[in-house]
Design a protein around this motif. Structure first.
Motif, PDB file in Angstrom:
ATOM      1  N   ARG A   1       0.827  -1.201   0.000  1.00  0.00           N
ATOM      2  CA  ARG A   1       0.000   0.000   0.000  1.00  0.00           C
ATOM      3  C   ARG A   1       0.868   1.262   0.000  1.00  0.00           C
ATOM      4  O   ARG A   1       0.543   2.245  -0.676  1.00  0.00           O
ATOM      5  CB  ARG A   1      -0.913   0.000   1.224  1.00  0.00           C
TER       6      ARG A   1
ATOM      7  N   THR B   1      -4.481   0.408  -8.588  1.00  0.00           N
ATOM      8  CA  THR B   1      -4.616  -0.981  -8.129  1.00  0.00           C
ATOM      9  C   THR B   1      -4.095  -1.959  -9.163  1.00  0.00           C
ATOM     10  O   THR B   1      -3.424  -2.942  -8.836  1.00  0.00           O
ATOM     11  CB  THR B   1      -6.091  -1.284  -7.822  1.00  0.00           C
TER      12      THR B   1
ATOM     13  N   ASP C   1      -2.706  -4.773  -6.799  1.00  0.00           N
ATOM     14  CA  ASP C   1      -2.515  -4.453  -5.376  1.00  0.00           C
ATOM     15  C   ASP C   1      -1.036  -4.493  -4.991  1.00  0.00           C
ATOM     16  O   ASP C   1      -0.675  -4.897  -3.882  1.00  0.00           O
ATOM     17  CB  ASP C   1      -3.316  -5.406  -4.496  1.00  0.00           C
TER      18      ASP C   1
END
Length: 516
Positions: free
Chosen positions: A347, A364, A388
């Motif tokens: 992230r 993403t 991700d």
């Protein structure tokens, strides 16, 4: 299947485990990702390492601040887990001493036994640490290691790592002082020695003996490097647990380091739903099944009743500490760093990329293209997809270039982009949040033009190989970005994967052509 995408590029230790969860190998690395990946990229592994790689089904890691810290942690973990693929140090080789001989010009060397005259220091359980200490002492204080004084200066003298008593370049008194300093280090009085050397350095400088002052400065610097010790190996006679956490989107990500008598023994990870007072509840439940340590290092104060409860469980006082500075604060920060990398590494990379490119949302899905050929022959293209923040190999694609003759990377890149997204558009399939092109302004322009022809608006960038410069459409200059920043490193990681995939396909076609 070992997931290498989540492994950070920080220094630290990695632990390979087998199908039953037993640790089979512990190693340390300056760059964890590169080191672990190397096991799966090399083809010339020795038989033992090959068996280890074939047996391993998972890898865990603990991030440290420096490579020295990783080395010290590695020794601790090996002693704890006794992995079968690590070197067995049960023989005497692992427990040698450092000997300082009793001669007019003493020499310093490794001794397997405490026989003969002189002073012995040790034993050293870690051969690596012993060798590093010996090397530093010899080079810092320029002590001889030869068995007999030669008639002429040796190579060590010529490169400045020996004071050359063999040819009279140093007096016996001056040499003896160097030996006493080395022995002070071996006795553990490094701090006192550094203070003494600082005073002497100032006196030498005041007396215009600048060459001597510089030599003392270098000795001080070397000794300070030697005193660098890992946060998890500290002079403690009792146990500590270090706990830190991050709360994100209603979830608690908590990590606990067990530190036994100053040495990190184990880490534990927990993920659970956030609730008010979760830390105190966690402490109560966790220690209900195990003996609490003498000290708990925490990121925030807890109710006195918790300390009383833990004291009751232990049978003597349990201290809770919330450090603001010093070694304990470094330990707390190290646990948080491991949480960030272990749970949020992907992230963080994606957020850094979104910020760099000023994207409207986190990318993403990222797709990256590369072209591979040999002087225009067997030209192929590759597309890899990251989802991700991790490779999604189910959606990798490869292309044989059809419309390009000779060497024309720009046209080849245009072809693969056109073929990929014309099909995605016609079939109503998912489009990426970001496209990465392996190449500079030329390849980027060719790919951007094809997207325009298809009527697609997708963020797109190019990365040039030589300087790792990142280009965006419409700008002649690359983005002002340090190549070591998170976003840049992530783009390089994606590009490298696309290059690897393209090269593998290119080699396959060449082999088929040779066979035919």
């Amino acid at each position: 299947m070992i997931d290498r995408a989540r492994i950070p590029e920080d220094p630290g230790c990695y632990l390979f485990s087998d199908s039953e969860g037993a640790v089979i190998y512990v190693g340390k690395a300056k760059n964890l990702k590169k080191r672990v990946s190397s096991y799966f990229q090399k083809r010339d592994l020795d038989a033992k390492t090959r068996r280890m790689v074939e047996t391993a089904v998972s890898v865990d890691f603990i991030v440290t601040d420096t490579e020295v810290e990783a080395l010290l942690l590695e020794n601790t973990l090996i002693k704890k887990h006794r992995p079968k693929f690590n070197i067995d140090l049960k023989d005497s080789k692992g427990y040698a001493y450092i000997r300082v001989t009793d001669e007019p010009f003493p020499r310093i060397h490794i001794s397997r036994t405490m026989t003969g005259t002189g002073s012995f220091y040790g034993p050293f359980v870690s051969a690596r640490e012993r060798d590093e200490v010996l090397r530093l002492l010899k080079t810092t204080f320029r002590l001889r290691s030869c068995r007999q004084l030669p008639k002429r200066a040796c190579l060590r003298s010529h490169i400045g790592s020996c004071s050359a008593p063999c040819i009279g370049k140093i007096t016996e008194e001056e040499y003896g002082e160097r030996v006493r300093r080395a022995e002070a280090v071996l006795k553990g009085d490094i701090v006192g020695l550094i203070q003494h050397l600082r005073v002497e350095m100032a006196e030498r400088a005041a007396g215009d003996e600048f060459e001597k002052a510089l030599e003392l400065r270098d000795q001080i610097a070397a000794l300070e490097r030697l005193t660098e010790r890992q946060n998890v190996q500290r002079q403690k006679t009792y146990d500590e647990d270090v706990i830190n956490y991050i709360v994100s989107e209603g979830t608690v990500y908590l990590m606990l380091f067990n530190v036994h008598t100053g040495m990190l023994a184990e880490k534990h990870e927990f993920v659970f739903e956030y609730a008010e007072g979760f830390l105190e509840e966690f402490l109560a439940r966790y220690y209900a099944e195990r003996e609490p340590p003498k000290e708990l290092i925490l990121p925030e104060p807890v109710d006195e009743s918790i300390a009383g409860y833990l004291t009751h469980l232990r049978g003597n006082r349990v201290r809770t500490t919330v450090p603001q500075r010093g070694e304990k604060k470094k330990l707390l920060d190290l646990v948080r760093k491991n949480i960030e990398i272990g749970f949020f590494g992907d992230r963080i990379k994606l957020e850094a990329l979104r910020e760099l490119l000023n994207l409207s949302k986190i990318p993403t899905v990222i797709e990256c293209f590369d072209i591979s050929h040999l002087a225009g022959t067997a030209m192929v293209g590759s597309m890899v997809q990251f989802r991700d923040g991790r490779p999604d190999k189910r959606n990798y694609r490869r292309f044989r270039i059809r419309s390009v003759k000779g060497i024309d990377d720009f046209a080849a890149m245009a072809e693969v982009v056109r073929r990929r997204y014309a099909r995605q558009k016609d079939e109503g399939r998912e489009l990426p949040d970001l496209i990465v092109i392996d190449g500079g302004k030329g390849q980027l322009s060719a790919a951007t033009a094809e997207l325009g022809n298809l009527g697609l608006v997708i963020p797109i960038i190019g990365i040039a190989k030589r300087e790792e410069e990142i280009y965006v459409p419409g700008e002649s200059d690359p983005l002002p970005l340090n190549r070591r920043e998170k976003a840049s490193l992530f783009i390089q990681e994606i590009r490298d994967e696309a290059h690897r995939f393209a090269l593998a396909y290119h080699k396959t076609l060449r082999k088929k052509a040779m066979v035919s």
